[in-house]
Design a protein around this motif. Structure first.
Motif, mmCIF file in Angstrom:
data_model
loop_
_atom_site.group_PDB
_atom_site.id
_atom_site.type_symbol
_atom_site.label_atom_id
_atom_site.label_comp_id
_atom_site.label_asym_id
_atom_site.label_seq_id
_atom_site.Cartn_x
_atom_site.Cartn_y
_atom_site.Cartn_z
ATOM 1 N N TRP A 1 -0.948 5.230 -4.569
ATOM 2 C CA TRP A 1 -1.893 4.147 -4.804
ATOM 3 C C TRP A 1 -1.832 3.113 -3.685
ATOM 4 C CZ3 TRP A 1 -0.849 -1.079 -5.760
ATOM 5 C CH2 TRP A 1 -1.967 -1.853 -6.096
ATOM 6 N N ASN A 2 -0.621 2.713 -3.296
ATOM 7 C CA ASN A 2 -0.461 1.699 -2.266
ATOM 8 C C ASN A 2 -0.954 2.191 -0.908
ATOM 9 O OD1 ASN A 2 0.306 -0.861 -1.410
ATOM 10 N ND2 ASN A 2 2.344 -0.173 -0.815
ATOM 11 N N THR A 3 -0.789 3.465 -0.637
ATOM 12 C CA THR A 3 -1.208 4.010 0.648
ATOM 13 C C THR A 3 -2.706 4.258 0.695
ATOM 14 O OG1 THR A 3 0.953 5.048 0.891
ATOM 15 C CG2 THR A 3 -0.798 5.863 2.296
ATOM 16 N N LEU A 4 -3.236 4.925 -0.316
ATOM 17 C CA LEU A 4 -4.643 5.326 -0.267
ATOM 18 C C LEU A 4 -5.601 4.236 -0.745
ATOM 19 C CD1 LEU A 4 -4.319 8.984 -1.537
ATOM 20 C CD2 LEU A 4 -4.403 8.163 0.821
ATOM 21 N N TRP A 5 -5.254 3.526 -1.814
ATOM 22 C CA TRP A 5 -6.171 2.553 -2.376
ATOM 23 C C TRP A 5 -6.077 1.212 -1.649
ATOM 24 C CZ3 TRP A 5 -10.130 3.106 -5.575
ATOM 25 C CH2 TRP A 5 -10.690 1.964 -6.131
ATOM 26 N N VAL A 6 -4.847 0.736 -1.462
ATOM 27 C CA VAL A 6 -4.656 -0.570 -0.814
ATOM 28 C C VAL A 6 -4.772 -0.438 0.704
ATOM 29 C CG1 VAL A 6 -3.012 -2.473 -0.509
ATOM 30 C CG2 VAL A 6 -3.245 -1.378 -2.729
ATOM 31 N N GLY A 7 -4.351 0.705 1.242
ATOM 32 C CA GLY A 7 -4.417 0.918 2.683
ATOM 33 C C GLY A 7 -3.175 0.460 3.424
ATOM 34 N N ASP A 8 -2.073 0.275 2.710
ATOM 35 C CA ASP A 8 -0.817 -0.151 3.334
ATOM 36 C C ASP A 8 0.027 1.084 3.621
ATOM 37 O OD1 ASP A 8 1.364 -1.546 4.227
ATOM 38 O OD2 ASP A 8 2.000 -2.223 2.237
ATOM 39 N N TYR A 9 0.052 1.492 4.879
ATOM 40 C CA TYR A 9 0.759 2.709 5.253
ATOM 41 C C TYR A 9 2.243 2.474 5.558
ATOM 42 C CZ TYR A 9 -3.873 4.672 5.567
ATOM 43 O OH TYR A 9 -5.133 5.099 5.268
#
Length: 127
Positions: free
Chosen positions: A70-78
């Motif tokens: 969720w944090n990587t794909l939805w928020v965009g925080d890699y």
């Protein structure tokens, strides 16, 4: 404080101070002594062992994994994904260097994360 730390370090291998017996290597497993009743119950009730292993897997692997996705794909925080991957690679390397064989008293479960990967690569037998 230094007296307490020195006492613990000096008497770490003394089984008589911990209320347990040392194994053939002289190692006292305090955690096993404290959970001996639970281990006995789980070894006679293997279905409950599988339920607790599944809860452990869901809580320790699936929930953080979902947050990571969720944090990587939805928020965009890699950043979190790269930190997690780096941590898992280093953890695997350190685990490989410090691997110890499992105890014969270990209760295997196909619902537990390390066991399921191990069972996919070799014959595990009946848990």
């Amino acid at each position: 404080a230094s007296f307490c730390i020195s006492y613990i370090e000096l008497n770490a291998g003394d089984a008589s101070l911990r209320g347990g017996e040392a194994d053939e290597r002289g190692i006292v497993d305090t955690g096993f002594i404290a959970t001996n009743c639970l281990h006995t119950w789980l070894s006679s009730n293997r279905d409950w062992n599988d339920v607790f292993a599944l809860i452990n897997t869901l809580g320790c692997v699936l929930m953080p994994g979902l947050y990571l996705v969720w944090n990587t794909l939805w928020v965009g925080d890699y950043d979190l994904a790269f930190r997690y991957l780096a941590t898992q690679v280093l953890r695997s390397v350190c685990g490989w260097f410090t691997y110890l064989p499992s105890s014969p008293e270990y209760l295997m479960s196909y619902n537990d994360v390390p066991d399921i990967f191990q069972c996919l690569s070799k014959q595990c037998g009946d848990p």
